[in-house]
Design an enzyme around this catalytic site. Structure first.
Site, mmCIF file in Angstrom:
data_model
loop_
_atom_site.group_PDB
_atom_site.id
_atom_site.type_symbol
_atom_site.label_atom_id
_atom_site.label_comp_id
_atom_site.label_asym_id
_atom_site.label_seq_id
_atom_site.Cartn_x
_atom_site.Cartn_y
_atom_site.Cartn_z
ATOM 1 N N GLU A 53 -2.927 -12.752 -16.004
ATOM 2 C CA GLU A 53 -2.976 -12.797 -17.405
ATOM 3 C C GLU A 53 -2.748 -11.530 -17.985
ATOM 4 O O GLU A 53 -2.271 -11.499 -19.118
ATOM 5 C CB GLU A 53 -4.697 -12.951 -17.650
ATOM 6 C CG GLU A 53 -4.638 -13.377 -19.276
ATOM 7 C CD GLU A 53 -6.159 -13.445 -19.425
ATOM 8 O OE1 GLU A 53 -6.956 -13.250 -18.544
ATOM 9 O OE2 GLU A 53 -6.459 -13.787 -20.762
ATOM 10 N N ASP A 82 -8.654 -13.924 -15.056
ATOM 11 C CA ASP A 82 -8.995 -14.937 -16.164
ATOM 12 C C ASP A 82 -10.040 -15.986 -15.548
ATOM 13 O O ASP A 82 -9.933 -16.714 -14.822
ATOM 14 C CB ASP A 82 -7.444 -15.721 -16.118
ATOM 15 C CG ASP A 82 -7.466 -16.695 -17.100
ATOM 16 O OD1 ASP A 82 -8.251 -16.476 -18.066
ATOM 17 O OD2 ASP A 82 -6.675 -17.533 -17.274
ATOM 18 N N LYS A 101 -6.452 -7.824 -14.945
ATOM 19 C CA LYS A 101 -7.305 -8.757 -15.969
ATOM 20 C C LYS A 101 -7.557 -10.077 -15.102
ATOM 21 O O LYS A 101 -6.655 -10.715 -14.943
ATOM 22 C CB LYS A 101 -6.689 -8.757 -17.392
ATOM 23 C CG LYS A 101 -7.707 -9.461 -18.018
ATOM 24 C CD LYS A 101 -7.148 -9.380 -19.609
ATOM 25 C CE LYS A 101 -8.188 -9.933 -20.622
ATOM 26 N NZ LYS A 101 -8.878 -11.172 -20.356
ATOM 27 N N ASP A 152 -41.166 -8.961 5.620
ATOM 28 C CA ASP A 152 -42.539 -9.231 6.315
ATOM 29 C C ASP A 152 -43.119 -7.784 6.525
ATOM 30 O O ASP A 152 -42.689 -6.859 7.022
ATOM 31 C CB ASP A 152 -42.215 -10.132 7.669
ATOM 32 C CG ASP A 152 -41.893 -11.454 7.572
ATOM 33 O OD1 ASP A 152 -42.664 -11.924 6.861
ATOM 34 O OD2 ASP A 152 -40.665 -11.641 8.171
ATOM 35 N N HIS A 202 -36.158 -10.154 6.639
ATOM 36 C CA HIS A 202 -35.973 -11.371 7.294
ATOM 37 C C HIS A 202 -35.121 -12.236 6.723
ATOM 38 O O HIS A 202 -35.465 -12.777 5.724
ATOM 39 C CB HIS A 202 -37.384 -11.859 7.617
ATOM 40 C CG HIS A 202 -37.422 -13.044 8.657
ATOM 41 N ND1 HIS A 202 -38.422 -13.786 8.976
ATOM 42 C CD2 HIS A 202 -36.034 -13.672 9.189
ATOM 43 C CE1 HIS A 202 -38.114 -15.018 9.727
ATOM 44 N NE2 HIS A 202 -36.967 -14.806 10.097
ATOM 45 N N HIS A 225 -36.765 -12.721 2.613
ATOM 46 C CA HIS A 225 -38.079 -12.062 2.613
ATOM 47 C C HIS A 225 -38.245 -10.833 3.295
ATOM 48 O O HIS A 225 -37.380 -10.614 4.168
ATOM 49 C CB HIS A 225 -39.200 -13.240 2.661
ATOM 50 C CG HIS A 225 -39.429 -13.669 4.027
ATOM 51 N ND1 HIS A 225 -38.643 -14.545 4.454
ATOM 52 C CD2 HIS A 225 -40.073 -13.125 5.177
ATOM 53 C CE1 HIS A 225 -38.807 -14.875 5.587
ATOM 54 N NE2 HIS A 225 -39.823 -13.970 6.096
HETATM 55 MN MN MN Z 1 -40.429 -13.701 8.225
#
Ligand code: MN
Length: 487
Positions: free
Chosen positions: A333, A190, A188, A48, A40, A46
């Site tokens: 760089e 920077d 590279k 469920d 969710h 989270h």
């Molecule tokens: Mn939920």
């Protein structure tokens, strides 16, 4: 009999949400053996976890998802019972409604019940992704903890490490053309090196000197959420791009010190950063440090980590000179050369990684300053710079350009705080350089760009680039482009 869905209905308006909202008390049905885990993406991500029981789905919100390892218990917050139909629900809950965000079915299947009391629930889950015994133990109020009871998800499961010091590159030149087939080449970037630990949809960002800088970069929260329950440790560079599209170290400076959440959010909007990812150090219970660069890259690329605030730029094979030329033309760089067969060596500066720079830069310790004159009267004229070696702090010259007024103000404030009477250098300075010097305790690390080293070990034409709060004086070493010793 009380209607177990009263609370569920009270929180939802069937005209506003696509979620199932049964009109009245539903009669018990089913075999009390269904479970579902829904991912969710609400205000906070989270999972469920729901178990069918007596005609409803008894539910917990688990912020980090089901624990993959018995050593790692996860918080589970008891929530209102849901209707049985909810086990099939996936989709978008409109913003502003209860639980607004997207819901997808992470896993479902059936469960065997071993124990169910007010204090403890023990079940064996048989899903597509999850197989195993879990206990939910009531701690306080709505809070429970979820514990995996029989071994980890896989017998060879290894939890990710708490810290990993990044592997470092030796300043060098391109490998000889005949050997370039054994190397990969990368641009590279920077910025500031960062290792990002992703677990249970949460990111922990660690700087090069093992400082937790998670609070400074809220835009990387979405990177962790995009990985769902995938556990990963990433290596990369946090980069702020300027209006010209090039990495801007000075723009990044505005972000590096900020830990206040509100200010960090404001700056994430005005001076956004991108996490440029180039290595993978751990993936779903498996360390990858011992794998070759080639194998690590393959796994990293399979994660397809490309979003608004994170990118996995491609690497190049067998064309170091071309990439170096392109990087020079674009004002970048430099590039990195990485040996295809090499493993990852945490904290080591290894010749398996070479950096080839277009612009020479050097980290330095600020040891003092000299007052300015004319336009710079009342503030800093130049900074006296040192690099530590075995004998102590070695003088490498002074820098008087590359500052803006606000940088000078900030430096003056910091340096005034750490003033001291005596020179911190291990040697006597030339009188001309130290006549009016104001000494400080050498704590601040900064970076300069420069043309070359003079024969007597001074920086020629240095220009200030900014502070390096991600580095300590003990990290500072003189980088010279010498012979690469093979080890
Ligand atoms: Mn939920």
């Amino acid at each position: 009999m009380t209607d177990r869905l009263t609370e569920y209905r009270r929180k939802r308006d069937p005209r506003r949400t696509p979620e199932p909202v049964p009109a009245e008390a539903v009669a018990p049905s089913g075999n009390d053996d269904t479970f579902v885990v829904q991912e969710h993406h609400a205000r906070a991500l989270h999972w469920d976890f729901r178990l069918e029981r007596n005609g409803v789905l008894v539910s917990w919100a688990v912020p980090k998802g089901l624990p993959p390892d018995p050593a790692d218990n996860h918080l589970a917050v008891h929530t209102e019972d849901h209707p049985l139909d909810y086990a099939n629900f996936s989709g978008a809950i409109p913003a502003g409604e209860y639980g607004g965000g997207s819901v997808s079915i992470w896993d479902s299947g059936h469960y065997e019940l071993e124990k169910w009391t007010d204090r403890e629930v023990k079940v064996v889950l048989h899903g597509h992704r999850v197989e195993g015994r879990f206990a939910l133990i009531h701690t306080k109020g709505k809070n429970w903890i979820m514990h995996r009871m029989d071994g980890p998800a896989r017998p060879d499961w290894v939890p990710p490490p708490q810290v990993i010091s990044p592997m470092l590159a030796v300043l060098s030149e391109l490998p000889p053309p005949a050997q370039q087939a054994q190397w990969a080449f990368e641009t590279k970037w920077d910025g500031a090196r960062a290792i990002v630990f992703v677990d249970g949809g949460r990111a922990r960002i660690m700087s090069r000197n093992d400082r937790d800088v998670t609070a400074s970069y809220p835009e990387l929260r979405a990177l962790a959420e995009s990985l769902g329950t995938t556990q990963a440790v990433l290596d990369g560079e946090i980069v702020a791009f300027g209006t010209n599209g090039l990495p801007s170290f000075s723009r990044l400076q505005r972000r590096m010190h900020v830990t206040n959440p509100a200010e960090a959010r404001r700056l994430a909007a005005s001076d956004p950063v991108v996490y440029v990812i180039f290595d993978l150090l751990h993936l779903d219970g498996r360390p990858t440090l011992e794998l070759s660069y080639t194998q690590r890259r393959k796994r990293l690329e399979s994660l397809d980590l490309n979003g608004d605030s994170w990118q996995t730029p491609r690497n190049f094979m067998g064309s170091g000179a071309e990439l170096l030329r392109a990087s020079r033309e674009q004002g970048l760089e430099g590039i990195l050369a990485k040996r295809l067969e090499s493993r990852y060596r945490p904290g080591r500066r290894s010749p398996d990684w070479r950096k080839i720079k277009n612009i020479r830069t050097q980290e330095v310790v600020v040891a003092g300053w000299r007052p300015g004159a004319g336009r710079r009267a009342g503030t800093i004229g130049s900074l006296l710079l040192g690099i530590p070696d075995r004998a102590g702090l070695r003088y490498v010259g002074s820098v008087g350009t590359g500052f803006t007024q606000s940088i000078l103000d900030d430096l003056l404030q910091r340096l005034t705080r750490s003033e001291r009477k005596t020179s911190p250098f291990a040697e006597e300075l030339p009188r001309a350089d130290s006549r009016d010097a104001r000494w400080v305790t050498p704590r601040l690390v900064g970076e300069v760009a420069f043309a070359e080293w003079t024969p007597d070990g001074r920086l020629r034409h240095p220009s200030w680039r900014g502070l390096r709060p991600d580095k300590a004086p003990s990290d500072v070493v003189r980088e010279s482009c010498g012979v690469v010793r093979e080890s």
